[in-house]
Scaffold this motif. Structure first.
Motif, PDB file in Angstrom:
ATOM      1  N   THR A 152       0.757  -1.145   0.062  1.00  0.00           N
ATOM      2  CA  THR A 152      -0.031   0.049   0.050  1.00  0.00           C
ATOM      3  C   THR A 152       0.840   1.187   0.049  1.00  0.00           C
ATOM      4  O   THR A 152       0.582   2.353  -0.625  1.00  0.00           O
ATOM      5  CB  THR A 152      -0.887   0.037   1.261  1.00  0.00           C
ATOM      6  OG1 THR A 152      -1.576  -1.181   1.240  1.00  0.00           O
ATOM      7  CG2 THR A 152      -1.745   1.246   1.015  1.00  0.00           C
ATOM      8  N   ALA A 153       1.872   1.158   0.802  1.00  0.00           N
ATOM      9  CA  ALA A 153       2.916   2.372   0.771  1.00  0.00           C
ATOM     10  C   ALA A 153       3.654   2.579  -0.370  1.00  0.00           C
ATOM     11  O   ALA A 153       3.681   3.839  -0.986  1.00  0.00           O
ATOM     12  CB  ALA A 153       3.955   2.191   1.903  1.00  0.00           C
ATOM     13  N   ARG A 154       3.690   1.638  -1.241  1.00  0.00           N
ATOM     14  CA  ARG A 154       4.350   1.950  -2.551  1.00  0.00           C
ATOM     15  C   ARG A 154       3.310   2.325  -3.627  1.00  0.00           C
ATOM     16  O   ARG A 154       3.496   3.272  -4.229  1.00  0.00           O
ATOM     17  CB  ARG A 154       5.007   0.365  -3.139  1.00  0.00           C
ATOM     18  CG  ARG A 154       5.743   0.802  -4.366  1.00  0.00           C
ATOM     19  CD  ARG A 154       6.444  -0.519  -4.871  1.00  0.00           C
ATOM     20  NE  ARG A 154       7.630  -0.676  -4.242  1.00  0.00           N
ATOM     21  CZ  ARG A 154       8.840  -0.006  -4.530  1.00  0.00           C
ATOM     22  NH1 ARG A 154       9.067   0.779  -5.337  1.00  0.00           N
ATOM     23  NH2 ARG A 154      10.068  -0.055  -3.686  1.00  0.00           N
ATOM     24  N   ALA A 155       2.159   1.798  -3.506  1.00  0.00           N
ATOM     25  CA  ALA A 155       1.154   2.259  -4.490  1.00  0.00           C
ATOM     26  C   ALA A 155       0.677   3.602  -4.027  1.00  0.00           C
ATOM     27  O   ALA A 155       0.095   4.287  -4.908  1.00  0.00           O
ATOM     28  CB  ALA A 155      -0.070   1.242  -4.204  1.00  0.00           C
ATOM     29  N   ALA A 156       0.874   3.983  -2.983  1.00  0.00           N
ATOM     30  CA  ALA A 156       0.180   5.281  -2.459  1.00  0.00           C
ATOM     31  C   ALA A 156       1.320   6.307  -2.830  1.00  0.00           C
ATOM     32  O   ALA A 156       1.338   7.580  -2.349  1.00  0.00           O
ATOM     33  CB  ALA A 156      -0.041   5.373  -0.833  1.00  0.00           C
ATOM     34  N   GLY A 157       2.483   6.128  -3.222  1.00  0.00           N
ATOM     35  CA  GLY A 157       3.467   7.146  -3.636  1.00  0.00           C
ATOM     36  C   GLY A 157       4.698   7.112  -3.077  1.00  0.00           C
ATOM     37  O   GLY A 157       5.437   8.000  -2.697  1.00  0.00           O
ATOM     38  N   GLY A 158       5.000   5.949  -2.175  1.00  0.00           N
ATOM     39  CA  GLY A 158       6.105   5.842  -1.310  1.00  0.00           C
ATOM     40  C   GLY A 158       7.753   6.136  -1.929  1.00  0.00           C
ATOM     41  O   GLY A 158       8.368   6.915  -1.589  1.00  0.00           O
ATOM     42  N   GLU A 159       7.728   5.644  -3.017  1.00  0.00           N
ATOM     43  CA  GLU A 159       8.837   5.955  -3.917  1.00  0.00           C
ATOM     44  C   GLU A 159       9.370   7.227  -4.340  1.00  0.00           C
ATOM     45  O   GLU A 159      10.367   7.947  -4.241  1.00  0.00           O
ATOM     46  CB  GLU A 159       8.874   4.991  -5.199  1.00  0.00           C
ATOM     47  CG  GLU A 159      10.108   4.914  -5.990  1.00  0.00           C
ATOM     48  CD  GLU A 159       9.855   4.332  -7.397  1.00  0.00           C
ATOM     49  OE1 GLU A 159      10.764   4.833  -8.280  1.00  0.00           O
ATOM     50  OE2 GLU A 159       9.081   3.534  -7.427  1.00  0.00           O
ATOM     51  N   ARG A 160       7.875   7.708  -4.766  1.00  0.00           N
ATOM     52  CA  ARG A 160       8.188   9.191  -5.369  1.00  0.00           C
ATOM     53  C   ARG A 160       8.564  10.171  -4.078  1.00  0.00           C
ATOM     54  O   ARG A 160       9.245  10.986  -4.361  1.00  0.00           O
ATOM     55  CB  ARG A 160       6.841   9.597  -5.743  1.00  0.00           C
ATOM     56  CG  ARG A 160       6.627  11.252  -6.215  1.00  0.00           C
ATOM     57  CD  ARG A 160       5.272  11.432  -6.869  1.00  0.00           C
ATOM     58  NE  ARG A 160       4.285  11.220  -5.933  1.00  0.00           N
ATOM     59  CZ  ARG A 160       4.095  12.014  -4.663  1.00  0.00           C
ATOM     60  NH1 ARG A 160       4.652  13.269  -4.617  1.00  0.00           N
ATOM     61  NH2 ARG A 160       3.005  11.691  -3.893  1.00  0.00           N
ATOM     62  N   ILE A 161       7.718   9.991  -2.822  1.00  0.00           N
ATOM     63  CA  ILE A 161       8.102  11.131  -1.802  1.00  0.00           C
ATOM     64  C   ILE A 161       9.428  10.830  -1.246  1.00  0.00           C
ATOM     65  O   ILE A 161       9.894  11.898  -0.891  1.00  0.00           O
ATOM     66  CB  ILE A 161       6.956  10.888  -0.897  1.00  0.00           C
ATOM     67  CG1 ILE A 161       5.460  10.935  -1.197  1.00  0.00           C
ATOM     68  CG2 ILE A 161       7.240  11.883   0.519  1.00  0.00           C
ATOM     69  CD1 ILE A 161       4.644  10.830  -0.351  1.00  0.00           C
ATOM     70  N   TRP A 162       9.768   9.525  -1.187  1.00  0.00           N
ATOM     71  CA  TRP A 162      11.268   9.099  -0.525  1.00  0.00           C
ATOM     72  C   TRP A 162      11.974   9.574  -1.527  1.00  0.00           C
ATOM     73  O   TRP A 162      13.392  10.283  -0.974  1.00  0.00           O
ATOM     74  CB  TRP A 162      11.313   7.667  -0.200  1.00  0.00           C
ATOM     75  CG  TRP A 162      12.588   7.165   0.288  1.00  0.00           C
ATOM     76  CD1 TRP A 162      13.518   6.633  -0.525  1.00  0.00           C
ATOM     77  CD2 TRP A 162      13.117   7.143   1.569  1.00  0.00           C
ATOM     78  NE1 TRP A 162      14.723   6.357   0.613  1.00  0.00           N
ATOM     79  CE2 TRP A 162      14.162   6.489   1.560  1.00  0.00           C
ATOM     80  CE3 TRP A 162      12.318   7.606   2.804  1.00  0.00           C
ATOM     81  CZ2 TRP A 162      15.101   6.664   2.777  1.00  0.00           C
ATOM     82  CZ3 TRP A 162      12.806   7.410   3.940  1.00  0.00           C
ATOM     83  CH2 TRP A 162      13.965   6.738   3.850  1.00  0.00           C
ATOM     84  N   GLY A 163      11.921   9.635  -2.988  1.00  0.00           N
ATOM     85  CA  GLY A 163      12.887  10.051  -3.810  1.00  0.00           C
ATOM     86  C   GLY A 163      13.155  11.690  -3.496  1.00  0.00           C
ATOM     87  O   GLY A 163      14.318  12.005  -3.996  1.00  0.00           O
ATOM     88  N   GLU A 164      12.034  12.208  -3.573  1.00  0.00           N
ATOM     89  CA  GLU A 164      12.029  13.612  -3.408  1.00  0.00           C
ATOM     90  C   GLU A 164      12.725  14.130  -2.103  1.00  0.00           C
ATOM     91  O   GLU A 164      13.535  14.908  -1.914  1.00  0.00           O
ATOM     92  CB  GLU A 164      10.816  14.390  -3.226  1.00  0.00           C
ATOM     93  CG  GLU A 164       9.845  14.300  -4.734  1.00  0.00           C
ATOM     94  CD  GLU A 164       8.542  15.055  -4.353  1.00  0.00           C
ATOM     95  OE1 GLU A 164       8.231  15.283  -3.461  1.00  0.00           O
ATOM     96  OE2 GLU A 164       7.700  15.165  -5.525  1.00  0.00           O
ATOM     97  N   MET A 165      12.548  13.432  -1.124  1.00  0.00           N
ATOM     98  CA  MET A 165      13.240  13.685   0.119  1.00  0.00           C
ATOM     99  C   MET A 165      14.977  13.576   0.062  1.00  0.00           C
ATOM    100  O   MET A 165      15.650  14.343   0.345  1.00  0.00           O
ATOM    101  CB  MET A 165      12.958  12.771   1.519  1.00  0.00           C
ATOM    102  CG  MET A 165      13.388  12.877   2.610  1.00  0.00           C
ATOM    103  SD  MET A 165      13.723  11.287   3.575  1.00  0.00           S
ATOM    104  CE  MET A 165      14.767  10.479   2.783  1.00  0.00           C
ATOM    105  N   LYS A 166      15.244  12.248  -0.745  1.00  0.00           N
ATOM    106  CA  LYS A 166      16.750  12.056  -1.018  1.00  0.00           C
ATOM    107  C   LYS A 166      17.330  13.217  -2.038  1.00  0.00           C
ATOM    108  O   LYS A 166      18.380  13.689  -1.738  1.00  0.00           O
ATOM    109  CB  LYS A 166      16.983  10.898  -1.594  1.00  0.00           C
ATOM    110  CG  LYS A 166      16.279   9.763  -0.869  1.00  0.00           C
ATOM    111  CD  LYS A 166      17.281   8.385  -1.294  1.00  0.00           C
ATOM    112  CE  LYS A 166      16.503   7.913  -2.468  1.00  0.00           C
ATOM    113  NZ  LYS A 166      17.175   6.526  -2.851  1.00  0.00           N
ATOM    114  N   ARG A 167      16.224  13.599  -2.913  1.00  0.00           N
ATOM    115  CA  ARG A 167      16.779  14.676  -3.878  1.00  0.00           C
ATOM    116  C   ARG A 167      17.149  16.094  -3.051  1.00  0.00           C
ATOM    117  O   ARG A 167      18.034  16.863  -3.338  1.00  0.00           O
ATOM    118  CB  ARG A 167      15.755  15.024  -4.779  1.00  0.00           C
ATOM    119  CG  ARG A 167      16.400  16.002  -5.829  1.00  0.00           C
ATOM    120  CD  ARG A 167      15.342  15.918  -6.950  1.00  0.00           C
ATOM    121  NE  ARG A 167      13.924  16.332  -6.956  1.00  0.00           N
ATOM    122  CZ  ARG A 167      13.524  17.690  -6.723  1.00  0.00           C
ATOM    123  NH1 ARG A 167      14.193  18.584  -7.011  1.00  0.00           N
ATOM    124  NH2 ARG A 167      12.391  17.956  -6.482  1.00  0.00           N
TER     125      ARG A 167
END
Length: 710
Positions: A152-167
């Motif tokens: 659910t976390a991945r489907a809800a955009g976890g990768e996108r939000i985590w990626g922004e945090m790293k950026r």
């Protein structure tokens, strides 16, 4: 309590507050009073999206940083010789207010030990951003089980939000970034005060922040970091090896990692009932671009990486860095940690005092901070339930574009053929073809089907592509009396060579989440699809020999022998999983192209199984039983024994109607339309609006929480 001197002004720490002051503090997210924030400001650099933050409870500007190095730090160092500076980066799963509370808990303790702390507050608010997009709040999220949470976390955009945090962490230390400005000011200060030592501490995603900040500071003229201490680091192992490890013994004089042993990570209760393991597992499964990305803080990722084993001296040799596994409560006082949760390292006295010894070289004053202000993981109210329309949804997957030498030619056409036939009987079809069919997309696509289903829905998962096998890592295939080497069956996504396989355990875990009275039928046109959702018996050379002989008969086998690199990558990504016990009995029904010890073939641009089975969909749906459907498919193969389709599922499934609802859902007026050419009363899927889909997902997650307890 002694007053704390900050530059020319001496401020007494707050004791009792007036009612007005208490009300003022309550209005702030951190809960800190104005006086407490004033004490904290000379030690805080607040960043937003990598730049100085002009908002928040403590704003930061270049002038504020100048004041730290030109006024506050010199005043603190005036009566001391060789003041250590400690640069702290908090975890990336928290908001600004949580970061300020963490800094507040630590500030006085560090200064009482003669250390000047500087806290980077980088406004990530990761969990708030992620779970604010999920249906419901703690009433729903708190009921989820681990795999459901991960998907659910991945489907809800976890990768996108985590990626922004790293950026943003990278941007902070790049040109124009607030952290780079600090790095340059730090270099100038140390050049003018050569007895000063500089140390860095990063907790969780703070290790990601320091992966950019430490190299930037060294490049900006700082001679060295006397120590770098990483607490439960969430940084990728490849990032660590590229950006930080090369500086060990050079720009980083001493490097240490404090993190939990594998079992402690799995027993971590900090996020329960929301999540039953360490948050590092959630990061690894849901937030990084590739599932099972190795993270530095997970013991299993260190133990399976020869470079890291040597780097940390895991095998007993002298490494370039040290690792302290928690719980370690004896031995050298620089090597102790008793933290038992991912978020607990910065509150753990043994850990913090060990870090302080590494920073100061002497015994510190006792660390007594306690976490008293907690913020919820999510705060939205649970969504109200509503009646959902019956749905007929299908996911069709076809992969031809494998690496050179492994290409197939009929799988995309197979997926399209299945999709066309399913649409003719009222299914809403989604396809994943070639480059789209990565492991992440396949797992997420199947989970999407399951998680948005309710009683009365009919689901289909179709796969055409290579199958393979891999070593069983968690022992769940073991059977009493069977001493042969056992394997997990695997489907091969287009990115399988990186270890991104979809094994039977993955599918079984998702299908275990099926709500009651949901009919899921799978059609797998690949080798080793005989019982691909549950288990794979040991097998001999039959399959391999069959695949090798296929070309002699003008056919291609949908089977790959896993090479050493793929197997090694798979092991590296999966680590050493723990078998949590048997799964529930299957409720899904699988029609497969062949028996587990046979080969699935494609001939003339289509899979042999697809040619036989897909054309029977329209004539069988809602008109024949599942057993009748299989019998008709087998008739097509009766003239040759090389490939025998097979079904696997509940005993009662054979007598059920093919692709029919298991129950009749209560109708919603005006929400259904009959499907042309199907039995009376059958309803087709209509496009749900986002709110209805979210409510369905919430209903599914609540209803199955007890069933999927793992």
């Amino acid at each position: 309590m002694e007053p704390t001197t900050l530059g020319p002004t001496t401020l007494e720490p707050a004791t009792a507050e007036s009612p007005a002051a208490a009300s003022d503090a309550a209005a702030r997210g951190s809960g800190l009073s104005a006086e407490q924030l004033a004490l904290l400001k000379p030690h805080v650099v607040n960043l937003s999206r990598g730049k100085f933050s002009s908002g928040g409870e403590i704003s930061s500007t270049a002038a504020d940083v100048d004041a730290i190095f030109e006024e506050h730090l010199p005043a603190f160092a005036a009566a001391r010789t060789g003041v250590p500076i400690m640069i702290y980066a908090h975890g990336g799963l928290v908001s600004e207010s949580s970061g300020l509370r963490s800094a507040h808990r630590q500030r006085e303790w560090w200064t009482s030990n003669g250390v000047y702390p500087i806290f980077f507050i980088w406004e990530t608010g990761f969990l708030d951003a992620l779970f604010g997009s999920l249906p419901g709040g703690r009433g729903v999220v708190g009921d989820l089980k681990d795999r459901a949470v991960e998907l659910t976390a991945r489907a809800a955009g976890g990768e996108r939000i985590w990626g922004e945090m790293k950026r943003f962490a990278e941007v902070a230390s790049a040109s124009g970034g607030g952290a780079l400005y600090v790095a340059q000011a730090l270099g100038k200060y140390v050049a003018a005060n050569p007895k000063t030592t500089v140390h860095a501490v990063g907790h969780s995603a703070g290790s990601i922040f320091h992966s950019s900040f430490v190299p930037a500071a060294l490049k900006a003229g700082l001679p060295e970091f006397a120590s770098l201490n990483l607490l439960a680091p969430a940084v990728r192992t490849d990032t660590f090896k590229t950006q930080l490890a090369p500086e060990a013994g050079k720009g980083i004089k001493s490097l240490a990692m404090f993190t939990m042993k594998q079992q402690a990570e799995r027993d971590d209760s900090v996020a329960r009932p929301f999540y039953g393991k360490s948050l590092l597992y959630l990061v690894r499964a849901s937030f990084e671009k590739e599932e099972f990305t190795p993270l530095l803080g997970l013991q299993e990722c260190v133990n399976t990486d020869p470079e890291l084993r040597k780097f940390f001296g895991v095998d007993g040799g002298k490494g370039k860095a040290e690792v302290i596994w928690s719980v370690t409560d004896s031995g050298p006082e620089t090597h102790r940690s008793t933290a038992t949760s991912h978020g607990g390292f910065d509150d753990d006295a043994a850990t913090m005092e060990s870090v302080a010894r590494r920073v100061t070289g002497k015994k510190p004053k006792p660390f007594g901070a306690a976490r008293t202000l907690e913020e919820p993981l999510a705060s939205a109210a649970p969504a109200s339930g509503s009646t959902r329309r019956s749905a007929r949804r299908a996911l069709c997957i076809g992969i031809n574009a494998y690496p050179p030498g492994s290409e197939l030619y009929g799988c995309v056409a197979d997926a399209q053929a299945w999709g066309s036939q399913l649409e003719s009987v009222g299914f809403e079809v989604t396809t994943l073809l070639d480059a789209q069919a990565t492991r992440v997309n396949i797992i997420q696509g199947i989970f999407d089907l399951v998680s948005h289903s309710t009683a009365g829905d009919v689901l289909v998962v179709q796969y055409a592509g290579h199958g393979t096998y891999v070593d069983d890592l968690d022992g769940d295939e073991k059977e009493e009396g069977n001493a042969e080497k056992l394997h997990d069956e695997a489907l091969c996504p287009v990115d399988f060579q990186a270890g991104n396989l979809v094994i039977d355990d993955d599918l079984g875990e998702i299908f275990d989440l099926l709500p009651e009275e949901v009919n899921l039928t799978a059609f797998f046109d690949s080798c080793h699809s005989g019982d691909g959702t549950r288990l794979l018996p040991s097998f001999g050379a039959t399959v391999v020999d069959g695949a090798q002989r296929a070309a002699d008969h003008g056919r291609r086998a949908r089977f790959l022998v896993p090479d050493e690199a793929t197997t090694a990558n798979f092991r590296l990504r999966r680590g050493t999983p723990v078998n949590d016990g048997p799964r529930a009995n299957a409720r899904e029904l699988l029609f497969s192209a062949c028996q587990p010890d046979e080969v699935a073939y494609e001939t003339g641009g289509h899979g042999d199984f697809t040619v036989a089975a897909s054309l029977l969909v329209a004539t069988s749906a809602l008109k024949a039983t599942n057993g009748d459907f299989l019998s008709k498919v087998l008739e097509s193969f009766s003239h040759q024994p090389r490939q025998n389709p097979y079904s696997y599922g509940p005993a009662a499934a054979s007598a059920r109607m093919f692709l029919a609802p298991l129950t009749t859902p209560a109708p919603t007026p005006g929400s259904q339309r009959p499907v042309e050419g199907t039995a009376v009363g059958t309803v087709a899927a209509t496009t749900d609006d986002a709110a209805a889909r979210a409510r369905a997902a919430a209903s599914f997650l609540r209803a199955t929480a007890d069933f999927i307890d793992r």
